[in-house]
Every structure is written in structure tokens, then in C-alpha cells.
Design a protein around this motif. Structure first.
Motif: not given
Length: 261
Positions: A31-32, A116-123, A165-167, A174-178
């Protein structure tokens, strides 16, 4: 609330110059990370997803993740880290997640730089903050922080939002992961992979990794059917379950007995 958060991402991204950069989200299919990917895409950033997997990863979760990125129109890379995980983890004591994260971090760095990516993102969300954690010690706004020994900044758009809050944001989007209905590490949904259930004091072997996958795959089908959260530690075969009734525990014990003999 969702539109406000997307606008906050836009404003912050403009302030720190993220619109001029390509961003690679470390995307587990949870989800994150799904919400992170969604927010960055909606904010108009140049974003792609990177999913690491190994031969013990849940295939259902990976399939859902691939469907999700296709739906929101995000480029999605998948990298098999089986060999690296075996090199790093075999013969060492758990938890295996420590070894796996090390493999993923270095692979993410080099994949980003070579593509060619200059930034990593995390949840990461506010509940993930740990006193002393490197990413929480950077000066200024901790949403964007660079680790010198990694050499690439990390963007964490959810770090100031609590798990609940993330939930709520994910539900609004409408994000409902398996769900595999794992027991997880906390009461919040914290699914990962079955290798986290190798007993901490055990030295990691391929046989234990195979066993952790096989028994927990069968247990997850029972947990999904009963709508409880359940996993099994190996090789102790301790059954862990939130809100299991006696009937469910008896069924779990029958499954465990098959694998423990």
C-alpha cells in the motif's frame, strides 16, 4: 485529503527541483509504495517503478503490481535478485530482511545511475521512522535526503503521514493491493515475503528458504479463506495468527504437521 496531498507533493517538488529529474520508486506492490507511485504520477513527475523479486517472492503480489503500474501508466522494471540474496544471506543468521535490504539498496543505486534516474523514492511513512536511522538524520526537510555513501537522494513523500492516514489516502485513491494475509510484523498491514519467517537464531540455508515459502504459501490460502492474518515460523513451526478461532488453528496445525514430518 488526497488532492491536498498531491498538491503538497507538487509544491515541494517545485521547491527542490524534482520536476527536472527522473525518479525511480522502489515499488513492492504494498500500500505505501503503491500510494507513493500514485501520488508522484498524479503530481506530474517523471516517475518509474522498480520491483525486486526472488524465487521465494509471492507471485500474486507481483502480478497485482504489474497490473497497477499498467493502469496508472507508469514504466515498470523488474529485477531478479535471487543470486545476490543467496550470496549475501546463506550461512548467516536472520532476520533475512537485513541481508535482502542490503542487496536491494545497492542494486537500486546502480540500476538508477545506469538508467538515467537521479532520485530514488520510497514509501516510508511516519510509523517507519526509527531513532538513529540515517534517512531521519539529514538536515532540513526529511522528505528528501541524500546518503553520502549511496550517492543518490531518497524522496519519501509519505514520511510525515501516520500509517492510518496512509490507509485513508490509499482508500480514497482506490488502491487495494493483493493481500497474502500474512501475520506481518505489526497490526498494520506489513506483508513482505515468506523468508521473514525464518527463525532469527537459525543460520540461513536454501532449504530453510524453500520451506518458509512452501508452508507459508499453503497457510496463506487458509488465512485468506478465513479472513485472518497468519504465518508460520520455520523450522520451529510456530503458528502466528491475529484473531484465529479454534477451528482455524486446528486446520493450521494439520498443514504444519504435513511439512514438519
Amino acid at each position: 485529503m488526497l488532492e491536498n496531498v498531491i498538491e503538497d507533493v507538487r509544491i515541494f517538488a517545485e521547491e527542490v527541483g524534482l520536476y527536472e529529474k527522473r525518479i525511480l520508486v522502489l515499488f513492492s506492490g504494498g500500500k505505501d509504495s503503491s500510494l507513493t507511485l500514485y501520488l508522484l504520477k498524479k503530481a506530474g513527475l517523471d516517475v518509474a517503478a522498480l520491483t525486486f523479486f526472488h524465487r521465494w517472492s509471492w507471485p500474486e503480489v507481483r502480478s497485482w503490481a504489474m497490473k497497477f503500474t499498467k493502469e496508472i501508466g507508469v514504466e515498470h522494471y523488474l529485477v531478479d535478485i535471487t543470486e545476490g540474496l543467496l550470496r549475501e544471506a546463506i550461512g548467516r543468521k536472520g532476520p533475512i530482511c537485513i541481508h535482502c535490504k542490503k542487496v536491494m539498496l545497492w542494486n537500486a543505486k546502480w540500476f538508477a545511475l545506469n538508467n538515467g534516474f537521479s532520485v530514488l523514492a520510497k514509501g516510508d511513512n511516519a510509523n517507519d521512522k526509527i531513532i538513529g536511522a540515517l534517512l531521519d538524520q539529514c538536515p532540513g526537510d526529511i522528505r528528501l535526503c541524500e546518503l553520502p555513501r549511496i550517492g543518490i537522494p531518497f524522496f519519501r513523500p509519505l514520511i510525515k503521514y501516520r500509517a492510518e492516514e496512509v490507509e485513508a489516502l490509499a482508500e480514497e485513491a482506490g488502491i487495494r493491493p493483493y493481500r497474502m494475509y500474512e501475520h506481518g510484523r505489526r497490526r498494520q498491514w506489513r506483508e513482505g515475503c515468506p523468508l521473514q519467517y525464518i527463525d532469527r537464531e537459525e543460520r540461513i540455508t536454501p532449504e530453510l528458504m524453500d520451506l518458509a515459502y512452501k508452508v507459508n504459501y499453503v497457510i496463506s490460502r487458509l488465512a485468506r479463506r478465513k479472513k485472518v492474518r497468519m504465518s508460520v515460523r520455520v523450522p520451529s513451526f510456530e503458528v502466528m495468527c491475529w484473531n484465529c478461532d479454534e477451528e482455524t488453528l486446528r486446520e493450521a496445525e494439520k498443514i504444519v504437521k504435513r511439512f514438519s514430518q
